[in-house]
Design a protein around this motif. Structure first.
Motif, PDB file in Angstrom:
ATOM      1  N   VAL A 188      12.857   2.371 -10.457  1.00 10.40           N
ATOM      2  CA  VAL A 188      11.906   3.435 -10.153  1.00 10.40           C
ATOM      3  C   VAL A 188      12.594   4.435  -9.232  1.00 10.40           C
ATOM      4  CG1 VAL A 188       9.901   1.921 -10.403  1.00 10.40           C
ATOM      5  CG2 VAL A 188      10.936   2.210  -8.155  1.00 10.40           C
ATOM      6  N   TYR A 189      12.166   5.679  -9.307  1.00 12.27           N
ATOM      7  CA  TYR A 189      12.776   6.743  -8.510  1.00 12.27           C
ATOM      8  C   TYR A 189      11.751   7.242  -7.502  1.00 12.27           C
ATOM      9  CZ  TYR A 189      16.440   6.545 -12.005  1.00 12.27           C
ATOM     10  OH  TYR A 189      17.458   6.093 -12.821  1.00 12.27           O
ATOM     11  N   VAL A 190      12.061   7.042  -6.233  1.00 13.46           N
ATOM     12  CA  VAL A 190      11.129   7.339  -5.149  1.00 13.46           C
ATOM     13  C   VAL A 190      11.588   8.578  -4.393  1.00 13.46           C
ATOM     14  CG1 VAL A 190      10.105   6.474  -3.007  1.00 13.46           C
ATOM     15  CG2 VAL A 190      10.497   4.916  -4.932  1.00 13.46           C
ATOM     16  N   ALA A 191      10.684   9.521  -4.186  1.00  9.56           N
ATOM     17  CA  ALA A 191      10.969  10.715  -3.390  1.00  9.56           C
ATOM     18  C   ALA A 191      10.710  10.400  -1.921  1.00  9.56           C
ATOM     19  CB  ALA A 191      10.092  11.877  -3.853  1.00  9.56           C
ATOM     20  N   SER A 218       6.831   7.357  -6.595  1.00 10.65           N
ATOM     21  CA  SER A 218       6.438   6.460  -5.515  1.00 10.65           C
ATOM     22  C   SER A 218       6.511   5.012  -5.968  1.00 10.65           C
ATOM     23  CB  SER A 218       5.011   6.769  -5.053  1.00 10.65           C
ATOM     24  OG  SER A 218       4.844   8.123  -4.726  1.00 10.65           O
ATOM     25  N   PHE A 219       6.474   4.131  -4.989  1.00 12.07           N
ATOM     26  CA  PHE A 219       6.265   2.719  -5.289  1.00 12.07           C
ATOM     27  C   PHE A 219       4.830   2.521  -5.754  1.00 12.07           C
ATOM     28  CE2 PHE A 219       9.666   2.266  -1.996  1.00 12.07           C
ATOM     29  CZ  PHE A 219      10.600   1.625  -2.788  1.00 12.07           C
ATOM     30  N   VAL A 220       4.580   1.355  -6.299  1.00 12.49           N
ATOM     31  CA  VAL A 220       3.227   0.924  -6.663  1.00 12.49           C
ATOM     32  C   VAL A 220       2.932  -0.329  -5.844  1.00 12.49           C
ATOM     33  CG1 VAL A 220       1.767   0.010  -8.505  1.00 12.49           C
ATOM     34  CG2 VAL A 220       3.353   1.890  -8.981  1.00 12.49           C
ATOM     35  N   ILE A 250       5.073   4.362   2.286  1.00 15.46           N
ATOM     36  CA  ILE A 250       4.285   3.133   2.409  1.00 15.46           C
ATOM     37  C   ILE A 250       3.136   3.388   3.371  1.00 15.46           C
ATOM     38  CG2 ILE A 250       4.348   0.738   3.203  1.00 15.46           C
ATOM     39  CD1 ILE A 250       7.198   0.594   2.111  1.00 15.46           C
ATOM     40  N   ASP A 251       1.950   3.011   2.955  1.00 15.95           N
ATOM     41  CA  ASP A 251       0.704   3.383   3.646  1.00 15.95           C
ATOM     42  C   ASP A 251       0.588   2.713   5.013  1.00 15.95           C
ATOM     43  OD1 ASP A 251      -1.672   4.625   4.007  1.00 15.95           O
ATOM     44  OD2 ASP A 251      -2.820   3.369   2.623  1.00 15.95           O
ATOM     45  N   GLY A 306       0.830  -1.195   0.000  1.00 17.45           N
ATOM     46  CA  GLY A 306       0.000   0.000   0.000  1.00 17.45           C
ATOM     47  C   GLY A 306       0.864   1.244   0.000  1.00 17.45           C
ATOM     48  N   VAL A 307       0.475   2.267  -0.794  1.00 15.33           N
ATOM     49  CA  VAL A 307       1.281   3.472  -0.973  1.00 15.33           C
ATOM     50  C   VAL A 307       0.416   4.709  -0.796  1.00 15.33           C
ATOM     51  CG1 VAL A 307       2.887   4.687  -2.515  1.00 15.33           C
ATOM     52  CG2 VAL A 307       2.679   2.203  -2.648  1.00 15.33           C
ATOM     53  N   VAL A 308       1.018   5.788  -0.254  1.00 13.38           N
ATOM     54  CA  VAL A 308       0.323   7.064  -0.082  1.00 13.38           C
ATOM     55  C   VAL A 308       0.688   7.990  -1.240  1.00 13.38           C
ATOM     56  CG1 VAL A 308       0.072   9.097   1.383  1.00 13.38           C
ATOM     57  CG2 VAL A 308       0.347   6.853   2.426  1.00 13.38           C
ATOM     58  N   TYR A 309      -0.330   8.528  -1.926  1.00 15.71           N
ATOM     59  CA  TYR A 309      -0.119   9.528  -2.967  1.00 15.71           C
ATOM     60  C   TYR A 309      -0.811  10.819  -2.552  1.00 15.71           C
ATOM     61  CZ  TYR A 309       0.700   5.269  -5.721  1.00 15.71           C
ATOM     62  OH  TYR A 309       1.150   4.063  -6.168  1.00 15.71           O
TER      63      TYR A 309
END
Length: 377
Positions: free
Chosen positions: A204-207, A157-159, A229-230, A145-148
């Motif tokens: 992937v490039y994660v902030a 972000s991750f998926v 991560i949520d 789970g990811v927070v957008y």
């Protein structure tokens, strides 16, 4: 209700038995390492025992005079060398086969025998890891789970479903590897990750959502928060992060190579935790004694064959590393005394060494009981 309770009790008993078998197996491997090295170098061995306490089974070799025994308490074992405690009895002619008491051998041979126990544990753990990696794949971290939001979009972000393989160019095996790769980075930094997504691997490039100034190796909440991560809220009101583990298969040779790396990572984690305990950044309540170890081992071992293999390998590496620490009563301390004798051509008086080891053993027992008590307060 009664049937459910009976099933729960049976599952608990089976889990504890599995945990005890893992511990007993690794201790037996450790002592067998001492035994094999001792036999190869012609040390006089009095007894090889599986377990402690009253003997359930004993058999004495006619030629060697060695006793093999199985004892009632399945939480230990030993390989008793003649004269290891500084005292030895005269050997009967024709019985020893040329074998000599422990302290009559040169220091380098004693070091080999002492080191062999930890080496046997490591080799056993490595074989288990290779078997696990080849049969099931490596256990890898998976984002569930990811927070957008308007600041951190999906492109940074991750998926959900991503399996984390690398972070900033470093292979990831354990959560501690992820923390080490990100340590010191700040909120807003863009970090490259290699992930498995949709059946293939990609970068992937994660902030980062927050600074990665971790207090210690247990500060995983800050880690998952930094990665976006949520979190979900349990019914008891506690929050937890939606990250889990899954199996990821590499090729044969890569799996074997990563098994070596993984074993070193486990050893490194042990040293890291010990360092945090010594500096005070991690509390003593983070440790556990025999009871806690059996409880945690039983929980993991009962989750399936792969989990059983994973915890067995982890305990094997733990025993190898811990026994080589220069703590009185452990093999590492005995190796130090052998090195002193080898360098200065004169041993520390045997009685003094015996007292040091006895005090160390008592201290270890008290410490083990104390950390177990702290877990239940």
């Amino acid at each position: 209700m009664a049937l459910l309770s009976l099933t729960t009790v049976l599952n608990t008993v089976i889990s504890v038995i599995l945990a005890v078998l893992i511990l007993l197996g690794m201790i037996t491997v450790h002592e067998f390492g001492h035994y094999l090295a001792g036999k190869a170098l012609r040390f006089k061995i009095n007894e090889f025992a599986i377990g402690f306490g009253p003997a359930l089974y004993k058999r004495k070799g006619k030629k060697s005079g060695e006793v093999f025994s199985v004892r009632a308490l399945p939480l230990g074992g030993y390989c008793a060398f003649e004269g290891e405690d500084g005292e030895s009895t005269p050997l009967k002619q024709g019985i020893s086969g040329g074998a000599k008491p422990f302290n009559e051998h040169p220091p380098w041979q004693r070091i080999v025998v002492l080191f062999a126990g930890a080496f046997a544990n490591y080799v056993a753990a490595l074989v288990i890891i290779i078997t696990s990696f080849l049969c099931f794949g490596q256990m890898a971290l998976q984002v569930n789970g990811v927070v957008y939001d308007d600041v951190y979009t999906q492109s940074q972000s991750f998926v959900a479903g991503d399996i984390i393989l690398q972070a900033d160019g470093s292979d990831i095996y354990l959560t501690s590897d992820l923390m080490a790769a990100l340590s010191g980075m700040q909120k807003g930094d863009i970090v490259p990750f290699t992930v498995s997504r949709g059946g293939g691997s990609e970068v992937v490039y994660v902030a980062l959502r927050r600074d990665c100034d971790f207090e210690n190796s247990s500060d995983v909440g800050k880690l998952w928060g930094a990665l976006g991560i949520d979190t979900e809220i349990r019914q008891d009101g506690n929050a937890y992060y939606t990250v889990g583990v899954t199996n990821y298969r590499f090729g044969f040779f890569k799996s074997v190579g990563r098994a070596f790396s993984y074993s070193f990572k486990i050893a490194g984690t042990i040293f890291k935790v010990l360092g945090e305990l010594l500096t005070g950044s991690l509390g003593i309540d983070a440790m556990g004694g025999p009871v806690t170890t059996i409880m945690l081992t039983s929980q993991v071992a009962s989750q399936g064959v792969q989990s059983f293999l994973e915890i067995a390998a982890y305990i094997g590496v733990n025993l190898a590393v811990f026994n080589l620490l220069p703590i009185p009563a452990l093999d590492g301390s005995k190796i130090v005394f052998c090195l002193i004798e080898w360098i200065f051509k004169k041993p520390v008086p045997r009685k003094i060494e015996a007292v040091i080891h006895a005090v160390g053993f008592a201290a270890i027992l008290v410490f083990a009981v104390l950390v177990d008590i702290l877990q239940f307060i």
